[in-house]
Design a protein around this motif. Structure first.
Motif, mmCIF file in Angstrom:
data_model
loop_
_atom_site.group_PDB
_atom_site.id
_atom_site.type_symbol
_atom_site.label_atom_id
_atom_site.label_comp_id
_atom_site.label_asym_id
_atom_site.label_seq_id
_atom_site.Cartn_x
_atom_site.Cartn_y
_atom_site.Cartn_z
ATOM 1 N N UNK A 113 0.884 -1.162 0.000
ATOM 2 C CA UNK A 113 0.000 0.000 0.000
ATOM 3 C C UNK A 113 0.917 1.205 0.000
ATOM 4 N N UNK A 114 0.750 2.111 -0.946
ATOM 5 C CA UNK A 114 1.565 3.330 -0.952
ATOM 6 C C UNK A 114 0.647 4.538 -0.795
ATOM 7 N N UNK A 115 0.527 4.986 0.437
ATOM 8 C CA UNK A 115 -0.308 6.150 0.729
ATOM 9 C C UNK A 115 0.390 7.415 0.255
ATOM 10 N N UNK A 116 -0.386 8.353 -0.212
ATOM 11 C CA UNK A 116 0.228 9.598 -0.670
ATOM 12 C C UNK A 116 0.674 10.491 0.477
ATOM 13 N N UNK A 117 -0.027 10.397 1.599
ATOM 14 C CA UNK A 117 0.325 11.290 2.706
ATOM 15 C C UNK A 117 1.506 10.759 3.505
ATOM 16 N N UNK A 118 2.083 11.655 4.299
ATOM 17 C CA UNK A 118 3.232 11.309 5.140
ATOM 18 C C UNK A 118 2.914 11.428 6.623
ATOM 19 N N UNK A 119 1.657 11.276 6.985
ATOM 20 C CA UNK A 119 1.265 11.414 8.396
ATOM 21 C C UNK A 119 1.223 10.039 9.050
ATOM 22 N N UNK A 120 2.179 9.772 9.941
ATOM 23 C CA UNK A 120 2.208 8.455 10.607
ATOM 24 C C UNK A 120 1.008 8.308 11.520
ATOM 25 N N UNK A 121 0.211 7.328 11.254
ATOM 26 C CA UNK A 121 -1.114 7.238 11.862
ATOM 27 C C UNK A 121 -1.087 6.794 13.327
ATOM 28 N N UNK A 122 0.012 6.145 13.756
ATOM 29 C CA UNK A 122 0.092 5.667 15.145
ATOM 30 C C UNK A 122 0.872 6.582 16.083
ATOM 31 N N UNK A 123 1.597 7.540 15.508
ATOM 32 C CA UNK A 123 2.572 8.306 16.287
ATOM 33 C C UNK A 123 1.960 9.029 17.493
ATOM 34 N N UNK A 124 0.786 9.628 17.323
ATOM 35 C CA UNK A 124 0.179 10.398 18.416
ATOM 36 C C UNK A 124 -0.035 9.538 19.662
ATOM 37 N N UNK A 125 -0.386 8.287 19.460
ATOM 38 C CA UNK A 125 -0.694 7.397 20.589
ATOM 39 C C UNK A 125 0.544 6.876 21.301
ATOM 40 N N UNK A 126 1.704 6.958 20.659
ATOM 41 C CA UNK A 126 2.891 6.313 21.235
ATOM 42 C C UNK A 126 4.066 7.253 21.496
ATOM 43 N N UNK A 127 3.940 8.500 21.049
ATOM 44 C CA UNK A 127 5.114 9.387 21.082
ATOM 45 C C UNK A 127 5.576 9.757 22.493
ATOM 46 N N UNK A 128 4.715 9.580 23.487
ATOM 47 C CA UNK A 128 5.107 9.941 24.847
ATOM 48 C C UNK A 128 5.431 8.730 25.719
ATOM 49 N N UNK A 129 5.530 7.579 25.094
ATOM 50 C CA UNK A 129 5.862 6.363 25.858
ATOM 51 C C UNK A 129 7.379 6.144 25.798
ATOM 52 N N UNK A 130 7.973 6.001 26.960
ATOM 53 C CA UNK A 130 9.434 5.871 27.031
ATOM 54 C C UNK A 130 9.860 4.640 27.816
ATOM 55 N N UNK A 131 10.815 3.915 27.297
ATOM 56 C CA UNK A 131 11.487 2.837 28.049
ATOM 57 C C UNK A 131 12.815 2.550 27.362
ATOM 58 N N UNK A 132 13.794 2.053 28.132
ATOM 59 C CA UNK A 132 15.110 1.784 27.532
ATOM 60 C C UNK A 132 15.128 0.489 26.716
ATOM 61 N N UNK A 133 15.876 0.508 25.639
ATOM 62 C CA UNK A 133 15.983 -0.665 24.759
ATOM 63 C C UNK A 133 17.459 -0.955 24.487
ATOM 64 N N UNK A 134 17.832 -2.227 24.589
ATOM 65 C CA UNK A 134 19.146 -2.669 24.102
ATOM 66 C C UNK A 134 18.910 -3.219 22.700
ATOM 67 N N UNK A 135 19.803 -2.907 21.797
ATOM 68 C CA UNK A 135 19.534 -3.231 20.397
ATOM 69 C C UNK A 135 20.813 -3.641 19.687
ATOM 70 N N UNK A 136 20.729 -4.660 18.838
ATOM 71 C CA UNK A 136 21.852 -4.928 17.941
ATOM 72 C C UNK A 136 21.407 -4.678 16.519
#
Lengths: 213, 213
Positions: A113-136
């Motif tokens: 699916x290639x949407x024309x818009x660039x508005x991330x639809x989930x960001x508002x609900x998750x942008x204030x959630x914080x926790x540390x992640x270890x990543x490789x």
């Protein structure tokens, strides 16, 4: 005896890169990922997260090994981030293995699916959630001789962002807040999407690991 | 302001491949892997497995994200297979993500054990243990244009062995008994070790998944 049906990657003609294939003509970024919550309630954790994620802006498919999102880079990243953040539970050790990829010569103009818009639809609900992640992380720029230079660029960007913990055999280790980590993934995908014709960016995120540092 | 310490992959001189580095001179195969038993008892499952594995013929290191084995191909494969088989428990859903790699230009002659013998030290204890495994694989031959041909060779070998389930976005799906699967991994590493100067072979194995086919 029935003839076996073999795959023919690299055997067709007509491309300029030696691979023998043409790939998709669309700008399709994909991500294949698996969540592994290490708890007896793993089904509940995974399904509970999936319920909260809006995947209307990506194509998706799930099989018994993993889930795939395909679409515009920003929406694939948004859906992945939302899935990971929504699956996070205090005190529950969980890993997520994810493979970002774009430009595979074996790819086709299907399943996206290639949407024309660039508005991330989930960001508002998750942008204030914080926790540390270890990543490789590990980057694989395909089909070119100077791939190590691109890997260095991407690792050095992590150093610039202050999230680099160190280099280890076969990967680079990062450590930071989940928000900053996905910002970094976005930067890497943006860089690779522009600079490389085919790349794979492998990540494994870990939260609440009981293993000492 | 302190100067940042950047990585310099691809910036040194003296190699012929464009990467700017020389790599290890020894024949070191490595594998970085993580087990994810999806149960509250995940620590017990992982530590219980590790206790039963003889790692005397490989170099090993564990960090909070994964464990690395390095050494002669056959002994690295043997140690990985033993770890996976010994971690298996009836009815417990578990995944194992593993990255085989050899020939990285950034590798060095350090952190390895190269035994002269070819006798896999764990095989006798695990060779009669059977269970079905679903697996996804992806091969990344680095630094060459015709990488898709090598991928096709490796996928077609799975077809010849009768363990190929299908191709999906960004991976190939296999399904077979654990003994046959590790036989296949051995064939792939043997082929890639001979034919490619640098490769990464990514696998994810899954057992006892509750997800319907």
């Amino acid at each position: 005896m029935a003839e076996k049906e073999y795959v023919t990657y690299g055997k067709k003609s007509g491309c300029g890169c030696g691979c023998g294939m043409t790939g998709a003509s669309q700008e399709i970024t994909g991500c294949r990922f698996s969540l592994a919550p290490m708890t007896d309630r793993f089904v509940e954790v995974i399904l509970g997260a999936i319920e909260k994620v809006d995947t209307s802006k990506v194509w998706k498919a799930t099989d018994k090994l993993s889930t795939v999102y395909r679409g515009k880079q920003i929406h694939v990243e948004d859906a992945l981030k939302a899935t990971f953040v929504q699956a996070y539970q205090d005190g529950v050790h969980m890993t997520m293995e994810a493979t970002f990829s774009k430009g595979c010569p074996g790819d086709t103009d299907a399943d996206f699916i290639l949407k024309e818009d660039d508005i991330p639809v989930n960001e508002a609900a998750i942008k204030d959630i914080h926790f540390p992640v270890a990543c490789k992380i590990a980057l694989y720029p395909m089909g070119i001789e100077n791939y190590m230079e691109h890997i260095a660029t991407v690792v050095n960007h992590a150093i610039d962002m202050g999230i680099y913990e160190g280099s280890s055999h076969y990967c680079t280790i990062l450590n930071c807040d989940v928000q900053k980590l996905f910002e970094y993934f976005h930067d890497v995908n943006t860089y690779c999407g522009k600079e490389l014709s085919h790349y794979i960016f492998e990540i494994t995120c870990s939260v609440n690991s009981p293993t000492a540092e």
